[in-house]
Design an enzyme around this catalytic site. Sequence first.
Site, PDB file in Angstrom:
ATOM      1  N   LYS A   1      12.063  15.608  18.067  1.00  0.00           N
ATOM      2  CA  LYS A   1      13.390  15.242  17.279  1.00  0.00           C
ATOM      3  C   LYS A   1      12.957  15.510  15.786  1.00  0.00           C
ATOM      4  CE  LYS A   1      15.064  11.817  20.825  1.00  0.00           C
ATOM      5  NZ  LYS A   1      15.791  10.822  20.950  1.00  0.00           N
TER       6      LYS A   1
ATOM      7  N   LYS B   1       8.800  12.717  21.518  1.00  0.00           N
ATOM      8  CA  LYS B   1      10.005  12.306  20.941  1.00  0.00           C
ATOM      9  C   LYS B   1       9.758  12.438  19.611  1.00  0.00           C
ATOM     10  CE  LYS B   1      12.046   9.474  24.133  1.00  0.00           C
ATOM     11  NZ  LYS B   1      12.163   7.979  24.950  1.00  0.00           N
TER      12      LYS B   1
ATOM     13  N   ILE C   1      21.645  11.088  18.042  1.00  0.00           N
ATOM     14  CA  ILE C   1      22.166  10.810  16.624  1.00  0.00           C
ATOM     15  C   ILE C   1      20.910  10.899  15.763  1.00  0.00           C
ATOM     16  CG2 ILE C   1      22.685   8.588  15.218  1.00  0.00           C
ATOM     17  CD1 ILE C   1      24.434   7.530  17.592  1.00  0.00           C
TER      18      ILE C   1
ATOM     19  N   PRO D   1      25.652  12.854  22.261  1.00  0.00           N
ATOM     20  CA  PRO D   1      24.772  13.418  20.999  1.00  0.00           C
ATOM     21  C   PRO D   1      23.807  12.699  20.781  1.00  0.00           C
ATOM     22  CG  PRO D   1      26.892  12.610  20.227  1.00  0.00           C
ATOM     23  CD  PRO D   1      27.048  12.581  21.933  1.00  0.00           C
TER      24      PRO D   1
ATOM     25  N   ASP E   1      22.270   7.446  26.888  1.00  0.00           N
ATOM     26  CA  ASP E   1      22.044   8.925  26.980  1.00  0.00           C
ATOM     27  C   ASP E   1      23.407   9.773  27.542  1.00  0.00           C
ATOM     28  OD1 ASP E   1      19.662   9.054  25.618  1.00  0.00           O
ATOM     29  OD2 ASP E   1      18.710   8.182  27.296  1.00  0.00           O
TER      30      ASP E   1
ATOM     31  N   LYS F   1      42.234   0.642  36.391  1.00  0.00           N
ATOM     32  CA  LYS F   1      40.972   0.289  37.067  1.00  0.00           C
ATOM     33  C   LYS F   1      40.966   0.971  38.163  1.00  0.00           C
ATOM     34  CE  LYS F   1      39.378  -4.060  39.311  1.00  0.00           C
ATOM     35  NZ  LYS F   1      39.410  -5.086  40.146  1.00  0.00           N
TER      36      LYS F   1
ATOM     37  N   PHE G   1      12.774   5.254  17.349  1.00  0.00           N
ATOM     38  CA  PHE G   1      11.921   4.216  18.350  1.00  0.00           C
ATOM     39  C   PHE G   1      11.767   4.782  19.514  1.00  0.00           C
ATOM     40  CE2 PHE G   1      11.286  -0.235  17.282  1.00  0.00           C
ATOM     41  CZ  PHE G   1      11.734  -0.111  15.958  1.00  0.00           C
TER      42      PHE G   1
ATOM     43  N   ASN H   1      23.140  -1.177  28.423  1.00  0.00           N
ATOM     44  CA  ASN H   1      21.687  -1.687  28.742  1.00  0.00           C
ATOM     45  C   ASN H   1      21.290  -3.103  27.717  1.00  0.00           C
ATOM     46  OD1 ASN H   1      20.889  -1.263  25.588  1.00  0.00           O
ATOM     47  ND2 ASN H   1      21.565   0.807  26.116  1.00  0.00           N
TER      48      ASN H   1
HETATM   49  O1  PMT Z   1      17.460  -4.687  20.845  1.00  0.00           O
HETATM   50  P1  PMT Z   1      16.296  -5.523  21.268  1.00  0.00           P
HETATM   51  O2  PMT Z   1      16.815  -6.420  22.595  1.00  0.00           O
HETATM   52  O3  PMT Z   1      15.753  -6.141  20.120  1.00  0.00           O
HETATM   53  O4  PMT Z   1      15.312  -4.459  21.845  1.00  0.00           O
HETATM   54  C1  PMT Z   1      14.649  -3.622  20.950  1.00  0.00           C
HETATM   55  C2  PMT Z   1      14.636  -2.040  21.792  1.00  0.00           C
HETATM   56  C3  PMT Z   1      13.773  -2.207  22.990  1.00  0.00           C
HETATM   57  C4  PMT Z   1      15.846  -1.750  21.881  1.00  0.00           C
HETATM   58  C5  PMT Z   1      14.070  -1.163  20.721  1.00  0.00           C
HETATM   59  O5  PMT Z   1      12.523  -1.521  20.248  1.00  0.00           O
HETATM   60  C6  PMT Z   1      14.039   0.174  21.057  1.00  0.00           C
HETATM   61  O6  PMT Z   1      12.947   0.613  21.572  1.00  0.00           O
HETATM   62  N1  PMT Z   1      15.015   1.069  20.740  1.00  0.00           N
HETATM   63  C7  PMT Z   1      15.290   2.436  21.157  1.00  0.00           C
HETATM   64  C8  PMT Z   1      15.746   2.147  22.472  1.00  0.00           C
HETATM   65  C9  PMT Z   1      15.879   3.642  23.020  1.00  0.00           C
HETATM   66  O7  PMT Z   1      17.163   4.136  23.302  1.00  0.00           O
HETATM   67  O8  PMT Z   1      14.960   4.494  23.161  1.00  0.00           O
HETATM   68  P2  PMT Z   1      14.793   5.911  23.533  1.00  0.00           P
HETATM   69  O9  PMT Z   1      13.536   6.389  23.964  1.00  0.00           O
HETATM   70  O10 PMT Z   1      15.888   6.234  24.877  1.00  0.00           O
HETATM   71  O11 PMT Z   1      15.282   6.743  22.418  1.00  0.00           O
HETATM   72  C10 PMT Z   1      14.634   7.405  21.656  1.00  0.00           C
HETATM   73  C11 PMT Z   1      15.234   7.366  19.972  1.00  0.00           C
HETATM   74  O12 PMT Z   1      16.393   8.210  19.962  1.00  0.00           O
HETATM   75  C12 PMT Z   1      15.509   5.880  19.446  1.00  0.00           C
HETATM   76  O13 PMT Z   1      15.443   5.937  18.292  1.00  0.00           O
HETATM   77  C13 PMT Z   1      17.049   6.167  19.905  1.00  0.00           C
HETATM   78  O14 PMT Z   1      17.975   5.174  18.815  1.00  0.00           O
HETATM   79  C14 PMT Z   1      17.525   7.612  19.713  1.00  0.00           C
HETATM   80  N2  PMT Z   1      18.803   7.966  20.192  1.00  0.00           N
HETATM   81  C15 PMT Z   1      18.721   8.167  21.620  1.00  0.00           C
HETATM   82  C16 PMT Z   1      19.709   8.598  22.470  1.00  0.00           C
HETATM   83  C17 PMT Z   1      20.945   9.104  21.585  1.00  0.00           C
HETATM   84  N3  PMT Z   1      21.917   9.698  22.262  1.00  0.00           N
HETATM   85  N4  PMT Z   1      20.818   8.867  20.316  1.00  0.00           N
HETATM   86  C18 PMT Z   1      19.803   8.375  19.476  1.00  0.00           C
HETATM   87  O15 PMT Z   1      19.805   8.196  18.415  1.00  0.00           O
END
Ligand code: PMT
Length: 405
Positions: free
Chosen positions: A346, A342, A312, A310, A284, A294, A328, A215
């Site tokens: 979580k 969320k 995290i 998973p 995800d 390849k 986030f 991403n």
């Molecule tokens: O890195 P930058 O370019 O500065 O951009 C910042 C950002 C947009 C990446 C940041 O501000 C942000 O939003 N980070 C979280 C991105 C994200 O994956 O969001 P989500 O809504 O999909 O996930 C929710 C939360 O679960 C996040 O805290 C993520 O770290 C966590 N997660 C998600 C999936 C997973 N398998 N494990 C996780 O820990």
Amino acid sequence: MSEKTSFNQNKNLLLGVTGGIAAYKCADLVRRLKERGFNVRVVMTPGASEFITPMTLQAVSGHPVHQDIFDQAMEAAMGHIELAKWADLLLIAPATANTIAKIVHGKADNLLTTIVLASKAPLMIAPAMNQQMWANSVTQSNIEKLSHSGVTVLGPGAGEQACGDIGAGRMLEPLDIAQQVQSIAYGDKPLTGKKVLITAGPTVEAIDPVRFISNHSSGKMGYAIAKAAKIAGAEVHLISGPVSIGEPFGVQVTRVTSAAQMFDAVKNSVEGVDIFVGCAAVADYSPVEVSCQKIKKNDEEMCLLLKRNPDILAWVANRAERPYVVGFAAESQSLKFYANKKLEKKKLDMICANDICCEGLGFNSEDNQLLLLDKSGEEKLLNVASKEVLAQQIIEQIAMKLNEA
Ligand code: PMT
């Protein structure tokens, strides 16, 4: 928006600029210090004006630049003793090996070294020199002597140098210096004694030796939080996906590529952590099978079977001995609704929600805007600002919540 933070007692800061290539960054440094509420006056050594003009620093500081101890006009306006008394803080950036050595030996052979000798204000220096000069045992012993006598040494950083060498000796970036000076000046270290674990950047999930799923995360937001936590006095460990930004000064960094590696790194590091911030954009899903060759494009369509990675953040929040957990939420619609979901699902303490469809905000941008939601139902909008300023505000919020607990 102004980057001025909540600190409003304006302190007088005398910036000493010495003759090194990093002097060209001082215009930015003055701007960053002023943004943080400091009244800045500049003193330049004779060598400094070879690298940046006094006129530039006069324009950004808004005051005449002081250069010569024997300048009658300057002495009549604000002499060296007045300047020494005026300063609440002295900062020398860049501080060359030569000026550092002079200070150690109490020399007063130019306006800056005279002021240093005549001032009772705390002294901070940001060394900048060639890596061999920095590594020289004489310089190291000088630095040790200054540190013992209470001088704060900011950096230096490591990396590629103007002369082409690679190593320690680069002046810290103006923003890093300004942030550290601010926290020292205002004694604001609310996370002293706390351990903070942060994830940042994207994860990269291999499909075959060539292709991957990832991403647009640049890591800027997570790295800014790591810096802010460090400046707030915490011991910081950053687990980072692949990004192209420099490591924050004084922060332990573990580099990973995939979500599985990030999960392993978190599992290995979470013990004893007080605060966990999940800022990484963790993929995800990842391919069920990674082809070691390849993949050939034989068909018009192809299916890629993915498996869920998973979570995290949820894993950390569900531990029996859990830290204070901040997540986030990157949303493209119904920001508050999905962020709240969320937060609850979580079992987080706080979530920082960003609308990733706003132009110039979110992924891979300098600025952001965040809606902070707390498990108690409190919410706080952090208006559009640079990621550094937002990171500082997030850390202030976390520190406040920990204090309340
Ligand atoms: O890195 P930058 O370019 O500065 O951009 C910042 C950002 C947009 C990446 C940041 O501000 C942000 O939003 N980070 C979280 C991105 C994200 O994956 O969001 P989500 O809504 O999909 O996930 C929710 C939360 O679960 C996040 O805290 C993520 O770290 C966590 N997660 C998600 C999936 C997973 N398998 N494990 C996780 O820990």
